[in-house]
Design a protein around this motif. Sequence first.
Motif, short mmCIF file in Angstrom:
data_model
loop_
_atom_site.label_atom_id
_atom_site.label_comp_id
_atom_site.label_asym_id
_atom_site.label_seq_id
_atom_site.Cartn_x
_atom_site.Cartn_y
_atom_site.Cartn_z
N LEU A 104 46.25 -40.94 -28.36
CA LEU A 104 46.82 -39.59 -28.29
C LEU A 104 48.33 -39.64 -28.08
O LEU A 104 49.07 -38.82 -28.64
CB LEU A 104 46.14 -38.82 -27.15
CG LEU A 104 44.65 -38.51 -27.37
CD1 LEU A 104 44.00 -38.04 -26.08
CD2 LEU A 104 44.49 -37.45 -28.46
N ASP A 105 48.77 -40.58 -27.26
CA ASP A 105 50.20 -40.70 -27.00
C ASP A 105 50.96 -41.03 -28.29
O ASP A 105 52.07 -40.54 -28.52
CB ASP A 105 50.44 -41.78 -25.94
CG ASP A 105 51.88 -41.79 -25.46
OD1 ASP A 105 52.40 -40.72 -25.12
OD2 ASP A 105 52.49 -42.88 -25.45
N ALA A 136 43.93 -31.99 -33.17
CA ALA A 136 44.66 -31.11 -32.27
C ALA A 136 43.84 -30.74 -31.04
O ALA A 136 44.36 -30.68 -29.92
CB ALA A 136 45.10 -29.85 -33.02
N SER A 137 42.55 -30.48 -31.23
CA SER A 137 41.71 -30.08 -30.08
C SER A 137 41.63 -31.20 -29.06
O SER A 137 41.62 -30.96 -27.85
CB SER A 137 40.31 -29.70 -30.55
OG SER A 137 39.67 -30.80 -31.18
N GLU A 138 41.61 -32.45 -29.54
CA GLU A 138 41.55 -33.59 -28.63
C GLU A 138 42.87 -33.72 -27.86
O GLU A 138 42.88 -34.04 -26.67
CB GLU A 138 41.28 -34.86 -29.44
CG GLU A 138 40.88 -36.05 -28.59
CD GLU A 138 39.50 -35.91 -27.98
OE1 GLU A 138 39.23 -36.64 -27.01
OE2 GLU A 138 38.71 -35.07 -28.44
N ILE A 139 43.98 -33.47 -28.54
CA ILE A 139 45.29 -33.54 -27.88
C ILE A 139 45.39 -32.46 -26.80
O ILE A 139 45.85 -32.72 -25.68
CB ILE A 139 46.42 -33.39 -28.91
CG1 ILE A 139 46.39 -34.56 -29.91
CG2 ILE A 139 47.78 -33.32 -28.22
CD1 ILE A 139 47.30 -34.39 -31.10
N ALA A 163 42.93 -31.05 -25.19
CA ALA A 163 42.04 -31.41 -24.08
C ALA A 163 42.67 -32.48 -23.21
O ALA A 163 42.57 -32.45 -21.98
CB ALA A 163 40.70 -31.90 -24.63
N TRP A 164 43.36 -33.44 -23.85
CA TRP A 164 44.02 -34.52 -23.11
C TRP A 164 45.13 -33.96 -22.22
O TRP A 164 45.26 -34.35 -21.05
CB TRP A 164 44.58 -35.53 -24.11
CG TRP A 164 45.32 -36.69 -23.52
CD1 TRP A 164 44.87 -37.56 -22.57
CD2 TRP A 164 46.65 -37.09 -23.85
NE1 TRP A 164 45.84 -38.50 -22.30
CE2 TRP A 164 46.95 -38.24 -23.07
CE3 TRP A 164 47.61 -36.62 -24.74
CZ2 TRP A 164 48.16 -38.91 -23.15
CZ3 TRP A 164 48.82 -37.28 -24.82
CH2 TRP A 164 49.09 -38.42 -24.04
N LEU A 165 45.93 -33.05 -22.75
CA LEU A 165 47.00 -32.45 -21.96
C LEU A 165 46.43 -31.69 -20.76
O LEU A 165 46.99 -31.73 -19.66
CB LEU A 165 47.83 -31.50 -22.83
CG LEU A 165 48.67 -32.17 -23.93
CD1 LEU A 165 49.33 -31.11 -24.81
CD2 LEU A 165 49.73 -33.07 -23.32
N ALA A 166 45.30 -31.00 -20.96
CA ALA A 166 44.66 -30.29 -19.85
C ALA A 166 44.17 -31.27 -18.79
O ALA A 166 44.29 -31.01 -17.58
CB ALA A 166 43.49 -29.45 -20.37
N GLU A 167 43.64 -32.42 -19.22
CA GLU A 167 43.19 -33.43 -18.27
C GLU A 167 44.36 -34.00 -17.48
O GLU A 167 44.27 -34.19 -16.26
CB GLU A 167 42.47 -34.55 -19.02
CG GLU A 167 41.13 -34.13 -19.60
CD GLU A 167 40.62 -35.14 -20.63
OE1 GLU A 167 41.20 -36.23 -20.73
OE2 GLU A 167 39.64 -34.81 -21.34
#
Length: 387
Positions: A240-241, A265-268, A270-274
Amino acid sequence: MTAHARLSPSGADRWSTCTASVALLDRLRGNGTIPERDSSEWASEGTVAHEVREICLDFGLDPHHFVGAVISADGFTYTVDESMADHLQTGIDWVREHTGTPHVEIRVDLSPWLPGQFGTCDTGWIEGDVLPISDLKYGAGEQVDAIGNKQLRLYALGYWHYAGRPAVKSVLMNIDQPRAGGMKYWEITLEDLLAFGEEMKLVYAKIMSGDVEFKPSTKACRWCEVRKAPGGCAARNQWLDQMAEDRKNPVGLSPERRWYIVQHASEIRAWLAELHEESLRAALDGNPDPGSKAVAGDLGDRYFTDAKKAEALLTAALGVDAYKPRQLIGITEIEKQVKPGKRKQGHPETWAELLTLVDRAEGKPKLVPADHLKPALKPFADQFDDL
């Protein structure tokens, strides 16, 4: 607690793609870094829906016979209502249109392809030279496609083996997802299904031999429990980074790379939210990330601590002006109350007339993979070619 196979059909998108995740999960579960699977309220609701569906198909009942029944699952309790009964009826009717003797909620052995592994097939039967299976997905949050579905194909392999390896020509797979897309189908030849089985044999051999790799993807990472470990998954974080870094490329992204990032995009997000939750948790624990701190948030919306008393005071002071103007209930609620059904009279004439008044707005254009079943939209200028 329901037994789970190490290489379960429900986790096939993960372990068949990111093969290194299997040993990593074993290690993290073994040392307590990742807790044992806990049931959620939504998963338990799905368990109740499966139980009602199973009893209906086994004993010739309809889900509306269960309206008002209180059923417990995994520590949660549900009262079956008209809405759940309506949602389950379509899939049950479809199975009954094809067979009177389905096999329901059966444990299927996947050992010929994945030694020691198993799964639970919701519904399967043999119909001439076709082997149909049906899988209920009661969740409403995320649509599940039948086409290309690895979980369904593993269930189909297991049921074909369970049924004595009949000489069928094709396999019809159905996803029954009443709250997110309805009934979905995919039919493939038995030859294609068995070829998929051979692919799974190769995946199993790699996992057992240790010839594995971390290969993050949206499907592989979606339900992977490594995300719950402190710091998350290093391979996924790096993946993701790198996509985030690509945006800084002064030359610009290639169309291929741009689409790749859009796809994920949805995975990115979700990662930012985590990351946000981890940073907030660190700050609340007294160890904030450098440059950050936790403060009290803005006050929430106002509400009455005693709604009935507030209503009495307002109606005494304002009369009918204390209430909002009346408005029609939504079409979904209208359907529940007006549409006739097997166990409710409804208002047939009104429902028929209302259907003539219902329309839907055009959907906004959306991006999908090139092999999606829907035809591509023409560029705006091309729409005038035939004029």
